[in-house]
Design a protein around this motif. Structure first.
Motif, PDB file in Angstrom:
ATOM      1  N   MET A   1       0.826  -1.219  -0.021  1.00  0.00           N
ATOM      2  CA  MET A   1      -0.088  -0.123  -0.260  1.00  0.00           C
ATOM      3  C   MET A   1       0.899   1.285   0.025  1.00  0.00           C
ATOM      4  SD  MET A   1      -2.831   1.240   2.954  1.00  0.00           S
ATOM      5  CE  MET A   1      -2.217  -0.220   3.864  1.00  0.00           C
ATOM      6  N   ASN A   2       0.434   2.073  -0.866  1.00  0.00           N
ATOM      7  CA  ASN A   2       1.439   3.320  -0.864  1.00  0.00           C
ATOM      8  C   ASN A   2       1.121   4.410   0.232  1.00  0.00           C
ATOM      9  OD1 ASN A   2      -0.546   5.329  -1.751  1.00  0.00           O
ATOM     10  ND2 ASN A   2      -0.394   4.388  -3.978  1.00  0.00           N
ATOM     11  N   ASP A   3       1.954   5.364   0.619  1.00  0.00           N
ATOM     12  CA  ASP A   3       1.924   5.974   1.598  1.00  0.00           C
ATOM     13  C   ASP A   3       0.533   6.984   1.420  1.00  0.00           C
ATOM     14  OD1 ASP A   3       3.904   5.199   2.942  1.00  0.00           O
ATOM     15  OD2 ASP A   3       5.342   6.994   1.995  1.00  0.00           O
ATOM     16  N   THR A   4       0.058   7.474   0.359  1.00  0.00           N
ATOM     17  CA  THR A   4      -1.030   8.241   0.061  1.00  0.00           C
ATOM     18  C   THR A   4      -2.358   7.635   0.744  1.00  0.00           C
ATOM     19  OG1 THR A   4       0.003   9.349  -1.590  1.00  0.00           O
ATOM     20  CG2 THR A   4      -2.313   9.592  -1.551  1.00  0.00           C
ATOM     21  N   VAL A   5      -2.185   6.295   0.179  1.00  0.00           N
ATOM     22  CA  VAL A   5      -3.486   5.318   0.724  1.00  0.00           C
ATOM     23  C   VAL A   5      -3.463   5.358   1.977  1.00  0.00           C
ATOM     24  CG1 VAL A   5      -4.713   3.227   0.418  1.00  0.00           C
ATOM     25  CG2 VAL A   5      -3.761   4.417  -1.821  1.00  0.00           C
ATOM     26  N   LYS A   6      -2.412   4.978   2.598  1.00  0.00           N
ATOM     27  CA  LYS A   6      -2.483   4.624   3.936  1.00  0.00           C
ATOM     28  C   LYS A   6      -2.684   5.879   4.676  1.00  0.00           C
ATOM     29  CE  LYS A   6       0.776   1.878   5.495  1.00  0.00           C
ATOM     30  NZ  LYS A   6       2.075   1.038   6.058  1.00  0.00           N
ATOM     31  N   ASP A   7      -2.335   6.917   4.208  1.00  0.00           N
ATOM     32  CA  ASP A   7      -2.486   8.177   5.108  1.00  0.00           C
ATOM     33  C   ASP A   7      -4.035   8.515   5.142  1.00  0.00           C
ATOM     34  OD1 ASP A   7       0.081   8.633   5.822  1.00  0.00           O
ATOM     35  OD2 ASP A   7       0.681  10.253   4.019  1.00  0.00           O
ATOM     36  N   PHE A   8      -4.716   8.070   3.966  1.00  0.00           N
ATOM     37  CA  PHE A   8      -6.117   8.444   3.681  1.00  0.00           C
ATOM     38  C   PHE A   8      -6.905   7.484   4.713  1.00  0.00           C
ATOM     39  CE2 PHE A   8     -10.116   7.213   1.901  1.00  0.00           C
ATOM     40  CZ  PHE A   8     -10.794   8.430   1.476  1.00  0.00           C
ATOM     41  N   VAL A   9      -6.365   6.230   4.704  1.00  0.00           N
ATOM     42  CA  VAL A   9      -6.993   5.360   5.494  1.00  0.00           C
ATOM     43  C   VAL A   9      -6.985   5.531   6.970  1.00  0.00           C
ATOM     44  CG1 VAL A   9      -7.663   2.985   6.149  1.00  0.00           C
ATOM     45  CG2 VAL A   9      -7.011   3.528   3.845  1.00  0.00           C
ATOM     46  N   LYS A  10      -5.664   5.883   7.234  1.00  0.00           N
ATOM     47  CA  LYS A  10      -5.645   6.545   8.779  1.00  0.00           C
ATOM     48  C   LYS A  10      -6.452   7.617   9.086  1.00  0.00           C
ATOM     49  CE  LYS A  10      -1.015   6.846   9.856  1.00  0.00           C
ATOM     50  NZ  LYS A  10       0.526   6.822   9.700  1.00  0.00           N
ATOM     51  N   LYS A  11      -6.568   8.483   8.286  1.00  0.00           N
ATOM     52  CA  LYS A  11      -7.360   9.842   8.625  1.00  0.00           C
ATOM     53  C   LYS A  11      -8.938   9.353   8.795  1.00  0.00           C
ATOM     54  CE  LYS A  11      -8.819  14.077   6.806  1.00  0.00           C
ATOM     55  NZ  LYS A  11      -9.665  14.475   5.467  1.00  0.00           N
TER      56      LYS A  11
ATOM     57  N   VAL B   1     -16.600   4.668   7.204  1.00  0.00           N
ATOM     58  CA  VAL B   1     -16.262   2.865   6.928  1.00  0.00           C
ATOM     59  C   VAL B   1     -16.414   2.867   5.487  1.00  0.00           C
ATOM     60  CG1 VAL B   1     -17.601   0.656   7.143  1.00  0.00           C
ATOM     61  CG2 VAL B   1     -17.476   2.280   9.115  1.00  0.00           C
ATOM     62  N   THR B   2     -17.199   3.432   4.820  1.00  0.00           N
ATOM     63  CA  THR B   2     -17.458   3.396   3.298  1.00  0.00           C
ATOM     64  C   THR B   2     -15.951   3.822   2.548  1.00  0.00           C
ATOM     65  OG1 THR B   2     -19.912   3.654   3.322  1.00  0.00           O
ATOM     66  CG2 THR B   2     -18.530   4.251   1.215  1.00  0.00           C
ATOM     67  N   ALA B   3     -15.669   4.920   3.033  1.00  0.00           N
ATOM     68  CA  ALA B   3     -14.178   5.273   2.531  1.00  0.00           C
ATOM     69  C   ALA B   3     -13.091   4.642   2.939  1.00  0.00           C
ATOM     70  CB  ALA B   3     -13.954   6.855   3.034  1.00  0.00           C
ATOM     71  N   ILE B   4     -13.121   3.881   4.074  1.00  0.00           N
ATOM     72  CA  ILE B   4     -12.117   2.916   4.209  1.00  0.00           C
ATOM     73  C   ILE B   4     -12.184   1.764   3.441  1.00  0.00           C
ATOM     74  CG2 ILE B   4     -11.303   1.309   6.058  1.00  0.00           C
ATOM     75  CD1 ILE B   4     -11.883   3.419   8.153  1.00  0.00           C
ATOM     76  N   LEU B   5     -13.533   1.221   3.290  1.00  0.00           N
ATOM     77  CA  LEU B   5     -13.736  -0.012   2.553  1.00  0.00           C
ATOM     78  C   LEU B   5     -13.417   0.168   0.983  1.00  0.00           C
ATOM     79  CD1 LEU B   5     -16.942  -1.551   4.371  1.00  0.00           C
ATOM     80  CD2 LEU B   5     -14.562  -2.263   4.474  1.00  0.00           C
ATOM     81  N   GLU B   6     -13.765   1.354   0.559  1.00  0.00           N
ATOM     82  CA  GLU B   6     -13.286   1.450  -0.859  1.00  0.00           C
ATOM     83  C   GLU B   6     -11.660   1.354  -1.180  1.00  0.00           C
ATOM     84  OE1 GLU B   6     -14.660   5.588  -1.430  1.00  0.00           O
ATOM     85  OE2 GLU B   6     -16.848   5.251  -1.939  1.00  0.00           O
ATOM     86  N   LYS B   7     -10.879   1.419  -0.210  1.00  0.00           N
ATOM     87  CA  LYS B   7      -9.658   1.131  -0.202  1.00  0.00           C
ATOM     88  C   LYS B   7      -9.295  -0.022   0.113  1.00  0.00           C
ATOM     89  CE  LYS B   7      -8.652   5.493  -1.294  1.00  0.00           C
ATOM     90  NZ  LYS B   7      -8.537   5.838  -2.893  1.00  0.00           N
ATOM     91  N   LYS B   8     -10.163  -1.060   0.294  1.00  0.00           N
ATOM     92  CA  LYS B   8      -9.884  -2.352   0.699  1.00  0.00           C
ATOM     93  C   LYS B   8      -8.933  -3.315  -0.164  1.00  0.00           C
ATOM     94  CE  LYS B   8     -12.852  -6.717   0.680  1.00  0.00           C
ATOM     95  NZ  LYS B   8     -14.229  -7.161   0.366  1.00  0.00           N
ATOM     96  N   ASN B   9      -8.807  -3.083  -1.428  1.00  0.00           N
ATOM     97  CA  ASN B   9      -7.988  -4.025  -2.086  1.00  0.00           C
ATOM     98  C   ASN B   9      -6.534  -3.510  -1.869  1.00  0.00           C
ATOM     99  OD1 ASN B   9     -10.149  -5.365  -3.363  1.00  0.00           O
ATOM    100  ND2 ASN B   9     -10.474  -4.181  -4.753  1.00  0.00           N
ATOM    101  N   GLU B  10      -6.342  -2.294  -1.686  1.00  0.00           N
ATOM    102  CA  GLU B  10      -4.902  -1.865  -1.243  1.00  0.00           C
ATOM    103  C   GLU B  10      -4.697  -2.164   0.037  1.00  0.00           C
ATOM    104  OE1 GLU B  10      -6.098   2.042  -3.919  1.00  0.00           O
ATOM    105  OE2 GLU B  10      -7.287   0.992  -2.594  1.00  0.00           O
ATOM    106  N   LEU B  11      -5.538  -2.176   0.950  1.00  0.00           N
ATOM    107  CA  LEU B  11      -5.282  -2.521   2.468  1.00  0.00           C
ATOM    108  C   LEU B  11      -4.764  -3.929   2.314  1.00  0.00           C
ATOM    109  CD1 LEU B  11      -8.104  -0.890   4.456  1.00  0.00           C
ATOM    110  CD2 LEU B  11      -5.576  -0.348   4.530  1.00  0.00           C
ATOM    111  N   LEU B  12      -5.436  -5.054   1.616  1.00  0.00           N
ATOM    112  CA  LEU B  12      -5.199  -6.422   1.581  1.00  0.00           C
ATOM    113  C   LEU B  12      -3.801  -6.975   0.834  1.00  0.00           C
ATOM    114  CD1 LEU B  12      -8.894  -7.555   1.544  1.00  0.00           C
ATOM    115  CD2 LEU B  12      -7.204  -7.218   3.793  1.00  0.00           C
TER     116      LEU B  12
END
Length: 118
Positions: free
Chosen positions: A1-11, A107-118
């Motif tokens: 997962m790139n830092d942009t996605v990780k930062d978004f999900v952390k937020k 939750v929806t915003a996090i789940l939209e990044k699900k594939n990048e998280l896994l």
């Protein structure tokens, strides 16, 4: 997962934790993932968090059903329950599927990044 996605999900995870009516199980799963970032447990905690969030996210139909129930009236009060039900109908009529409260939106915003998280 790139830092942009990780930062978004952390937020979004932090936003979810701060929602007072978010369930404790979701908060715990999010906290566990946040604590595991950068460790060997990160991927496993991401899977657990996603499973919990998928279980907890409410559809507009579920919100409508709850708002129109006796339990919904007790939880919200009669007038607020009517407003919540009306809003759920608006979501559905606009083609939406999920509740758009602060918790479900995060939750929806996090789940939209699900594939990048896994």
């Amino acid at each position: 997962m790139n830092d942009t996605v990780k930062d978004f999900v952390k937020k979004k995870a932090q936003e979810l934790i701060e929602v007072p009516y978010c369930c404790e199980e979701a908060k715990a799963a999010v906290r566990s993932w946040l604590d595991a970032i950068g460790t060997e447990q990160e991927a496993g905690q991401a899977k657990k968090m996603i499973a919990e969030l998928e279980e907890d996210r409410m559809t507009a139909d579920e919100v409508l059903s709850f708002a129109e129930s006796d339990a919904g009236v007790q939880a919200f009060g009669e007038e607020a329950a009517k407003n919540v039900a009306a809003h759920a109908r608006e979501i559905k009529s606009a083609g939406g599927v999920y509740c758009d409260c602060e918790a479900c939106a995060a939750v929806t915003a996090i789940l939209e990044k699900k594939n990048e998280l896994l």
